[in-house]
Motif scaffolding. Structure first.
Motif, PDB file in Angstrom:
ATOM      1  N   ARG A 118       4.560   9.179 -67.109  1.00 21.08           N
ATOM      2  CA  ARG A 118       4.779  10.750 -66.668  1.00 21.08           C
ATOM      3  C   ARG A 118       3.408  11.275 -66.420  1.00 21.08           C
ATOM      4  NH1 ARG A 118       6.561  12.122 -71.875  1.00 21.08           N
ATOM      5  NH2 ARG A 118       4.891  13.540 -72.434  1.00 21.08           N
ATOM      6  N   PHE A 119       2.377  10.850 -67.146  1.00 13.87           N
ATOM      7  CA  PHE A 119       1.122  11.581 -67.349  1.00 13.87           C
ATOM      8  C   PHE A 119       0.359  10.996 -65.716  1.00 13.87           C
ATOM      9  CE2 PHE A 119       1.988  10.369 -71.652  1.00 13.87           C
ATOM     10  CZ  PHE A 119       1.547  11.612 -72.094  1.00 13.87           C
ATOM     11  N   SER A 120       0.607   9.994 -65.326  1.00 13.38           N
ATOM     12  CA  SER A 120      -0.088   9.772 -64.171  1.00 13.38           C
ATOM     13  C   SER A 120       0.695  10.489 -62.875  1.00 13.38           C
ATOM     14  CB  SER A 120      -0.245   8.110 -63.756  1.00 13.38           C
ATOM     15  OG  SER A 120       1.105   7.542 -63.530  1.00 13.38           O
ATOM     16  N   LEU A 121       2.064  10.552 -62.772  1.00 13.95           N
ATOM     17  CA  LEU A 121       2.576  11.236 -61.882  1.00 13.95           C
ATOM     18  C   LEU A 121       2.378  12.685 -61.836  1.00 13.95           C
ATOM     19  CD1 LEU A 121       6.093   9.667 -62.238  1.00 13.95           C
ATOM     20  CD2 LEU A 121       4.423   8.964 -60.754  1.00 13.95           C
ATOM     21  N   GLN A 122       2.089  13.130 -63.100  1.00 12.75           N
ATOM     22  CA  GLN A 122       1.711  14.614 -63.238  1.00 12.75           C
ATOM     23  C   GLN A 122       0.227  14.720 -62.649  1.00 12.75           C
ATOM     24  OE1 GLN A 122       0.898  15.969 -67.190  1.00 12.75           O
ATOM     25  NE2 GLN A 122       1.104  18.353 -66.749  1.00 12.75           N
ATOM     26  N   LEU A 123      -0.641  13.880 -63.100  1.00 14.02           N
ATOM     27  CA  LEU A 123      -2.131  13.961 -62.320  1.00 14.02           C
ATOM     28  C   LEU A 123      -2.024  13.998 -60.969  1.00 14.02           C
ATOM     29  CD1 LEU A 123      -5.020  14.061 -63.022  1.00 14.02           C
ATOM     30  CD2 LEU A 123      -4.803  11.492 -63.388  1.00 14.02           C
ATOM     31  N   GLN A 124      -1.339  13.068 -60.570  1.00 12.35           N
ATOM     32  CA  GLN A 124      -1.222  12.963 -58.835  1.00 12.35           C
ATOM     33  C   GLN A 124      -0.761  14.335 -58.130  1.00 12.35           C
ATOM     34  OE1 GLN A 124      -0.217   8.407 -58.138  1.00 12.35           O
ATOM     35  NE2 GLN A 124       1.315   9.686 -57.873  1.00 12.35           N
ATOM     36  N   ARG A 125      -0.115  15.007 -59.038  1.00 12.34           N
ATOM     37  CA  ARG A 125       0.529  16.397 -58.329  1.00 12.34           C
ATOM     38  C   ARG A 125      -0.535  17.496 -58.508  1.00 12.34           C
ATOM     39  NH1 ARG A 125       5.613  14.973 -60.914  1.00 12.34           N
ATOM     40  NH2 ARG A 125       5.061  15.883 -62.753  1.00 12.34           N
ATOM     41  N   THR A 126      -1.207  17.354 -59.869  1.00  8.27           N
ATOM     42  CA  THR A 126      -2.405  18.086 -60.075  1.00  8.27           C
ATOM     43  C   THR A 126      -3.408  18.075 -59.222  1.00  8.27           C
ATOM     44  OG1 THR A 126      -1.982  18.047 -62.455  1.00  8.27           O
ATOM     45  CG2 THR A 126      -4.222  18.682 -61.810  1.00  8.27           C
ATOM     46  N   ILE A 127      -3.851  16.698 -58.700  1.00 12.61           N
ATOM     47  CA  ILE A 127      -5.170  16.443 -57.727  1.00 12.61           C
ATOM     48  C   ILE A 127      -4.560  17.037 -56.445  1.00 12.61           C
ATOM     49  CG2 ILE A 127      -6.378  14.872 -56.604  1.00 12.61           C
ATOM     50  CD1 ILE A 127      -6.158  13.018 -59.311  1.00 12.61           C
ATOM     51  N   SER A 128      -3.275  16.644 -55.878  1.00 13.93           N
ATOM     52  CA  SER A 128      -2.664  17.268 -54.521  1.00 13.93           C
ATOM     53  C   SER A 128      -2.861  18.753 -54.658  1.00 13.93           C
ATOM     54  CB  SER A 128      -1.406  16.777 -54.510  1.00 13.93           C
ATOM     55  OG  SER A 128      -1.221  15.433 -54.115  1.00 13.93           O
ATOM     56  N   ASP A 129      -2.551  19.453 -55.697  1.00 15.56           N
ATOM     57  CA  ASP A 129      -2.375  20.972 -55.786  1.00 15.56           C
ATOM     58  C   ASP A 129      -3.831  21.451 -55.521  1.00 15.56           C
ATOM     59  OD1 ASP A 129      -1.227  23.431 -56.322  1.00 15.56           O
ATOM     60  OD2 ASP A 129      -1.846  23.303 -58.282  1.00 15.56           O
ATOM     61  N   PHE A 130      -4.929  20.776 -56.594  1.00 15.48           N
ATOM     62  CA  PHE A 130      -6.223  21.201 -56.435  1.00 15.48           C
ATOM     63  C   PHE A 130      -6.822  20.927 -55.103  1.00 15.48           C
ATOM     64  CE2 PHE A 130     -10.670  20.652 -57.808  1.00 15.48           C
ATOM     65  CZ  PHE A 130     -10.954  21.797 -58.449  1.00 15.48           C
ATOM     66  N   LEU A 131      -6.594  19.891 -54.723  1.00 16.03           N
ATOM     67  CA  LEU A 131      -7.228  19.532 -53.369  1.00 16.03           C
ATOM     68  C   LEU A 131      -6.669  20.342 -52.037  1.00 16.03           C
ATOM     69  CD1 LEU A 131      -8.221  15.754 -53.734  1.00 16.03           C
ATOM     70  CD2 LEU A 131      -9.728  17.792 -53.944  1.00 16.03           C
ATOM     71  N   GLN A 132      -5.260  20.722 -52.204  1.00 14.13           N
ATOM     72  CA  GLN A 132      -4.632  21.089 -51.088  1.00 14.13           C
ATOM     73  C   GLN A 132      -4.290  19.988 -50.084  1.00 14.13           C
ATOM     74  OE1 GLN A 132      -5.911  25.228 -49.919  1.00 14.13           O
ATOM     75  NE2 GLN A 132      -6.282  25.691 -51.984  1.00 14.13           N
ATOM     76  N   LEU A 133      -3.933  19.090 -50.518  1.00 13.79           N
ATOM     77  CA  LEU A 133      -3.738  17.729 -49.966  1.00 13.79           C
ATOM     78  C   LEU A 133      -2.290  17.392 -50.696  1.00 13.79           C
ATOM     79  CD1 LEU A 133      -7.194  16.107 -49.397  1.00 13.79           C
ATOM     80  CD2 LEU A 133      -5.558  17.059 -47.571  1.00 13.79           C
ATOM     81  N   GLU A 134      -1.065  16.955 -49.745  1.00 11.15           N
ATOM     82  CA  GLU A 134       0.015  16.953 -50.360  1.00 11.15           C
ATOM     83  C   GLU A 134       0.248  15.701 -51.191  1.00 11.15           C
ATOM     84  OE1 GLU A 134       3.349  17.540 -47.307  1.00 11.15           O
ATOM     85  OE2 GLU A 134       2.120  18.840 -46.347  1.00 11.15           O
TER      86      GLU A 134
END
Ligand SMILES: Cc1ncc(COP(=O)(O)O)c(C=O)c1O
Length: 453
Positions: A118-134
């Motif tokens: 659950r944590f790694s999936l959330q982290l992937q979304r966080t990074i995408s959001d931060f970098l504005q890369l999907e």
């Protein structure tokens, strides 16, 4: 140590380099690496081996350290990578403890199987959001991310155009993927253009990946990212930027040089490491193509065939991103930059040559490698912990002290570092306990530093 001189390699601890031991010859795979050990042992015993040290306390501005020969010392620490001082942050420690209690300590699988949490999936979304890369894919380390993305996307007929000073994970990934590796002159856009034009004049059917970093890990200098991306569009290539050293800690919003250069969301591929700013092992690759992300998940060997980030690591990095995005993160970045500028100014007024652009990395160039080894030995004794970088990471015969600044360094810590460095240079110049007539203290900067001591 026995009769070391009989093995035919230089045994002066102030001469020789790692490079000389990189390609040992002979049928006995074990015997042929012994000369390296002998050379290393000479350096270790003489306190000229500033590598493989360990911490006896948390890697904070003041730290207790044991060197590779078991000698203990304490000092101001400019050798740890914890740029925003998050590794000992109470909220990060709390996140780690809570995750251990809930989830245990292990991912227990590759991300291609059941290793995601659950944590790694959330982290992937966080990074995408931060970098504005999907799309973002996690890797067990930054090294694995760099190697894996190149090895995953590039095939033998393709081309890699890579800055001559790019990190080892990028160079090794390129060499493993294709014989068509083209080094371009460090940071030189004309050189990149020349190489791309040359490739496209002969090959219009295969892929090209251009690789850079921002900022570079040894010299802290920065590429022109928009121009590189433009060149890639012009020549039908893709751009990969390694943001290991600036993501989270540079720029008003922490989006590093990519953000500063108004390229957020516009670079083809961004890869990074959590180990400098986000208080954990781990790395990632981000881009706007879901096909690339899914392809890398199964063909990016270092992620596919390695266990995924542990839930604790993912939760720690997630919490670190929350801090990076907060007002506290903004303040920590401001503290880090203030420290970096203060340190650069202090070193420059000592007559030392400071390289590159202001960042968490403050590299001090020393023109004479042997002299740098003596300074490094003296530094331990003056209570300064600093990493020495030698050839082949820098030009032959030279060296640099790669100082790594943290947000929580105080002015006093920095002053102690600078006075320790001044004293070490002064003692090394005086040759207090080492006489090497062949040494030449040719650098005027060093002479100025020595006079200052
Ligand atoms: C530019 C660069 N890329 C990648 C890495 C690898 O990162 P990690 O320590 O997470 O494996 C490093 C770390 O040394 C680095 O300096």
């Amino acid at each position: 140590m026995g009769d070391l001189s009989s093995r035919g390699m230089p045994l002066d601890p102030l001469s020789g380099s790692l490079r000389e031991y990189r390609d040992p010859k002979g049928t006995d795979l074990f015997a042929r690496v012994e000369p390296f050990y002998d050379w290393q042992e000479q350096r270790r015993q003489g306190e000229y081996w500033p590598y493989s040290r360990s911490t006896e306390s948390a890697p904070q501005p003041l730290c207790a350290v044991v060197d590779d020969a078991g000698r203990a010392f304490k000092g101001v620490n400019f050798a740890s990578q914890d740029y925003l001082s998050l590794a000992s942050h109470p909220a990060i420690k709390q996140a780690a403890k809570a995750t251990v209690d809930e989830y245990g300590v292990h991912s227990a699988g590759s991300g291609a199987f059941l290793g995601n949490t659950r944590f790694s999936l959330q982290l992937q979304r966080t990074i995408s959001d931060f970098l504005q890369l999907e799309h973002t894919l996690l890797y067990p380390t930054g090294w694995a991310a760099g190697y894996g993305v190149i090895r995953g996307l590039i095939r033998a007929e393709d081309h890699v155009v890579i800055d001559a000073l790019a990190h080892n994970c990028l160079q090794d990934g390129a060499l493993a993927a294709t014989p068509n590796v083209h080094l371009h002159r460090h940071l030189s856009l004309p050189s990149v253009r020349r190489v791309l034009a040359h490739i496209r004049s002969r090959d219009t059917t295969n892929g090209i990946l251009v690789i850079t970093e921002g900022p570079f890990s040894m010299h802290s200098d920065t590429p022109d990212i928009p121009s590189l991306q433009d060149l890639c569009h012009e020549y039908g290539a893709k751009l990969l930027v390694d943001v290991a050293h600036d993501l989270g800690n540079i720029g008003e919003d922490g989006r590093g040089h990519v953000g500063r250069q108004k390229m957020t969301g516009k670079v083809d591929l961004v890869m990074g490491s959590f180990s400098k700013t986000f208080a954990s092992n781990g790395g990632f690759v981000a881009c706007n193509s879901i096909a690339v992300k899914e392809y890398l998940r199964y063909f990016g060997s270092t992620g596919t065939f390695s266990n995924a980030l542990s839930p604790v690591q993912a939760a720690v990095v997630q919490k670190a991103f929350e801090i990076v995005r907060s007002e506290e993160g903004r303040q920590l970045r401001a503290d880090l930059m203030r420290n970096s500028l203060y340190l650069r100014g202090a070193l420059t007024s000592e007559g030392l040559e400071v390289m590159g652009d202001p960042s968490a990395i403050v590299s001090v160039k020393i023109d004479d490698e042997a002299f740098a080894r003596i300074v490094s030995q003296k530094l331990n004794r003056t209570g300064v912990i600093a990493n020495l970088v030698e050839y082949p990471a820098v030009a032959r015969g030279t060296a640099l002290f790669r100082l790594q600044v943290m947000a929580k360094h105080s002015r006093e810590n920095i002053d102690r570092l600078v006075s320790g460095l001044r004293l070490a240079i002064s003692e090394a110049s005086a040759g207090s306990d080492y006489s090497a007539p062949s040494l030449s203290f040719a650098s005027p900067a060093l002479q100025a530093g020595a006079a200052g001591g």
